[in-house]
Write an enzyme that holds these catalytic residues in place. Structure first.
Site, short mmCIF file in Angstrom:
data_model
loop_
_atom_site.label_atom_id
_atom_site.label_comp_id
_atom_site.label_asym_id
_atom_site.label_seq_id
_atom_site.Cartn_x
_atom_site.Cartn_y
_atom_site.Cartn_z
N ASP A 67 -34.10 -41.82 1.66
CA ASP A 67 -33.98 -42.87 0.86
C ASP A 67 -33.90 -44.02 2.04
O ASP A 67 -33.39 -43.58 3.50
CB ASP A 67 -33.30 -42.78 0.28
N ASN A 136 -21.95 -40.75 -10.13
CA ASN A 136 -22.76 -40.32 -11.11
C ASN A 136 -24.06 -39.18 -10.86
O ASN A 136 -24.63 -38.21 -11.92
CB ASN A 136 -23.60 -41.66 -12.13
N HIS A 138 -26.02 -38.40 -8.47
CA HIS A 138 -26.92 -38.21 -7.50
C HIS A 138 -27.18 -37.89 -6.87
O HIS A 138 -26.18 -37.70 -6.15
CB HIS A 138 -27.88 -40.12 -8.42
N GLU A 143 -30.84 -41.69 -9.58
CA GLU A 143 -30.27 -42.00 -10.58
C GLU A 143 -30.69 -41.28 -11.70
O GLU A 143 -31.22 -40.37 -12.48
CB GLU A 143 -30.61 -43.30 -10.87
C1 F6R Z 1 -27.73 -40.97 0.89
C2 F6R Z 1 -27.90 -40.91 -0.65
C3 F6R Z 1 -27.31 -40.74 -1.71
C4 F6R Z 1 -26.24 -40.00 -1.42
C5 F6R Z 1 -24.61 -40.37 -1.97
C6 F6R Z 1 -22.94 -40.29 -1.55
O1 F6R Z 1 -29.43 -40.66 1.87
O2 F6R Z 1 -28.85 -40.32 -0.51
O3 F6R Z 1 -27.08 -39.46 -2.63
O4 F6R Z 1 -25.88 -39.22 -0.33
O5 F6R Z 1 -24.69 -41.42 -2.90
O6 F6R Z 1 -22.75 -40.92 -0.78
P1 F6R Z 1 -21.65 -40.65 0.53
O7 F6R Z 1 -21.28 -39.69 0.91
O8 F6R Z 1 -21.50 -42.82 0.75
O9 F6R Z 1 -20.72 -41.10 -0.99
#
Ligand code: F6R
Length: 241
Positions: A67, A136, A138, A143
C-alpha cells in the site's frame, strides 16, 4: 493456519525473516509481498544482516508492496516508497526496477490500481506475502467494511488508522485520509502469507481474526481460509488467544 508464539517481538520478526530468507534461497527469482509500518522493521533488519553475511542474494527477487498513502510525494519522509528504501531496498542488492510500491499520485487511480494487480500476475504471483495487522483488524489498508474487496483499490482511512499512524507525522492533520491498497483477493492469492503481530495493542485484533466470525468487519479473519498462513506472534499479541 499455523500460530507461532514467541516470547519476544524480536523473535517473531526474526522467524518471519527466516521464512523469507529460505524462500529467497530456494527460489532466487521469487516474488515477495512486503508491508510497511513498525512491525516488520526488525524482519527487514534481519534480512539485511543475512545479506551482509553473504547468505542472501536479492539480485533476482521482485517485490510488491501492499500500500501507499494518496497525495504525498514519494520523497515525503512518511511515504511508503521512502520507508522501503530506508528500511530495506537501499541495503540489499534488489534491483530498484524490480521493486514496486503502489502509486499514490496517479492521475487515474483506478487504472493504476488495475495495472498494479496485473503486474503482480505477470510476475507470476506473490510467493510470500508479509502482513502486519491494524488494531481494527485491517490488513494492507483494507479497513473494516461490509465486504471484502478483491483487487487493488482506493480506501478511505478510518479514524482508528489515522490515529494509529499519526505517530509518524508531525500532527494528525497531516496524515493522509486516503490510501491505495492491494485488495484481499491479491493477498489471498499469495502462495504463503506471514502475518506478524507484536505488542499487546494488537491482541484484540489477533483474537478477533483467529476466533471471531470470518467477516469483513475484521478483514484479517479471511486469512483463516488461506491454506498456507502463519501468524507469528509475540506474547503480547498472543495474550488473548
Ligand atoms: C502497512 C500495512 C498496514 C500495517 C498495519 C500495522 O503496509 O499494510 O496494514 O501493517 O497498520 O502497522 P504497524 O506495524 O505500524 O503497527
Amino acid at each position: 493456519m499455523r500460530i507461532c508464539r514467541y516470547a519476544t517481538a524480536e523473535q517473531a520478526c526474526r522467524a518471519a525473516a527466516l521464512i523469507l530468507a529460505s524462500q529467497v534461497i530456494r527460489k532466487p527469482d521469487c516474488v515477495l509481498g512486503l508491508a510497511t509500518g513498525s512491525t516488520p522493521i526488525p524482519t527487514y533488519k534481519e534480512l539485511i544482516r543475512l545479506y551482509e553475511e553473504g547468505l542472501l542474494d536479492f539480485s533476482q527477487v521482485t517485490s510488491f508492496n501492499l500500500d501507499e498513502y494518496i497525495g504525498i510525494p514519494e520523497e515525503h519522509p512518511c511515504s511508503y516508497h521512502r520507508f522501503m528504501r530506508e528500511n530495506l531496498f537501499d541495503h540489499v542488492n534488489i534491483r530498484p526496477e524490480a521493486t514496486h510500491v503502489p502509486n499514490g499520485n496517479a492521475e487515474d487511480m483506478a487504472a493504476a490500481a488495475g495495472a498494479y494487480d496485473r503486474a503482480i500476475l505477470e510476475a507470476g504471483g506473490i510467493d510470500v506475502q508479509v502482513l502486519g495487522i491494524g488494531r481494527n483488524g485491517h490488513i494492507g489498508f483494507n479497513e473494516p467494511d461490509d465486504s471484502f474487496v478483491y483487487g487493488c483499490h482506493v480506501v478511505q482511512l478510518t479514524k482508528s488508522t489515522i490515529e494509529a499512524n499519526k505517530r509518524f507525522f508531525a500532527s494528525e492533520d497531516e496524515v493522509p485520509r486516503q490510501a491505495v491498497s492491494l485488495g484481499i483477493g491479491s493477498i489471498m492469492n499469495a502462495r504463503c502469507v506471514l502475518l506478524i503481530a507484536t505488542g499487546v495493542d494488537k491482541a484484540k485484533a489477533v483474537r478477533d481474526a483467529v476466533y471471531g466470525e470470518i467477516d469483513p468487519s475484521v478483514q484479517a479473519s479471511i486469512l483463516r481460509t488461506h491454506p498456507n498462513v502463519f501468524f507469528l506472534l509475540d506474547e503480547g499479541a498472543a495474550s488473548l488467544l
